[in-house]
Design an enzyme around this catalytic site. Structure first.
Site, short mmCIF file in Angstrom:
data_model
loop_
_atom_site.label_atom_id
_atom_site.label_comp_id
_atom_site.label_asym_id
_atom_site.label_seq_id
_atom_site.Cartn_x
_atom_site.Cartn_y
_atom_site.Cartn_z
N HIS A 1 41.16 19.01 60.75
CA HIS A 1 41.72 20.30 61.14
C HIS A 1 42.86 20.67 60.20
O HIS A 1 43.67 19.84 59.83
CB HIS A 1 42.18 20.31 62.61
CG HIS A 1 43.08 19.18 63.01
ND1 HIS A 1 42.63 17.89 63.16
CD2 HIS A 1 44.39 19.16 63.33
CE1 HIS A 1 43.64 17.12 63.55
NE2 HIS A 1 44.72 17.86 63.65
N HIS B 1 46.14 22.93 59.69
CA HIS B 1 47.18 23.66 60.41
C HIS B 1 47.63 24.85 59.56
O HIS B 1 47.90 24.70 58.37
CB HIS B 1 48.41 22.78 60.63
CG HIS B 1 48.19 21.58 61.48
ND1 HIS B 1 48.50 21.56 62.82
CD2 HIS B 1 47.66 20.35 61.20
CE1 HIS B 1 48.20 20.37 63.32
NE2 HIS B 1 47.69 19.61 62.36
#
Ligand SMILES: [Zn+2]
Length: 141
Positions: free
Chosen positions: A100, A102
């Site tokens: 992921h 950010h």
């Protein structure tokens, strides 16, 4: 795909999230524990823990989504910029083993530091030695 993975479940629409972009290969949604208003997580459909495990097409789609979202996230929050980062591996503080990215909106004097501020600058090897080691690992000359 491990069904216990919260990001896989968000990608598949099995649990709710504040989704801001949904594409065939990428989903972007608000972090439920935001570091700042507008803290977005951009995740690939593929359940892989680290970026080096992404297939090239998935990596392309992921980074294209990050590029496409960075401006709108900043503009939507009236931010001055964004810090974009990936915790890549357990030792880095990655808490969910599904890649992921950010995107965190930033403002002047918001109290947060740059990426550089997370490191104590402990180095022990000469740049030339490190460069040679990395080139050898990549197969470059
Ligand atoms: Zn997953």
């Amino acid at each position: 795909m491990p069904m216990a993975c919260v990001f896989c479940r968000i990608v598949n629409g099995e649990i709710p999230a504040e989704v801001v972009a949904r594409e065939p290969e990428v989903t972007a949604f608000l972090d439920v524990q935001p570091l700042a208003d507008g803290h977005v997580l951009v995740v690939p459909r593929a359940h892989v823990a680290q970026i080096e495990d992404l297939e090239p097409a998935a990596a392309d789609a992921l980074f294209r989504a990050v590029v496409r979202l960075a401006g709108p996230v900043r503009e939507a929050l009236g931010a001055a910029g964004t810090t974009i980062g990936i915790n890549n591996g357990d030792a880095t503080g990655q808490t969910i083993p599904h890649v992921h990215v950010h995107i965190v909106p930033r403002w002047e004097n918001d109290g947060a530091g740059s990426v550089h501020t997370i490191f104590p600058r402990k180095t022990s090897r000469a740049l030339a030695d490190v460069g040679a080691a990395i080139r050898q690992a990549t197969g470059a000359r």
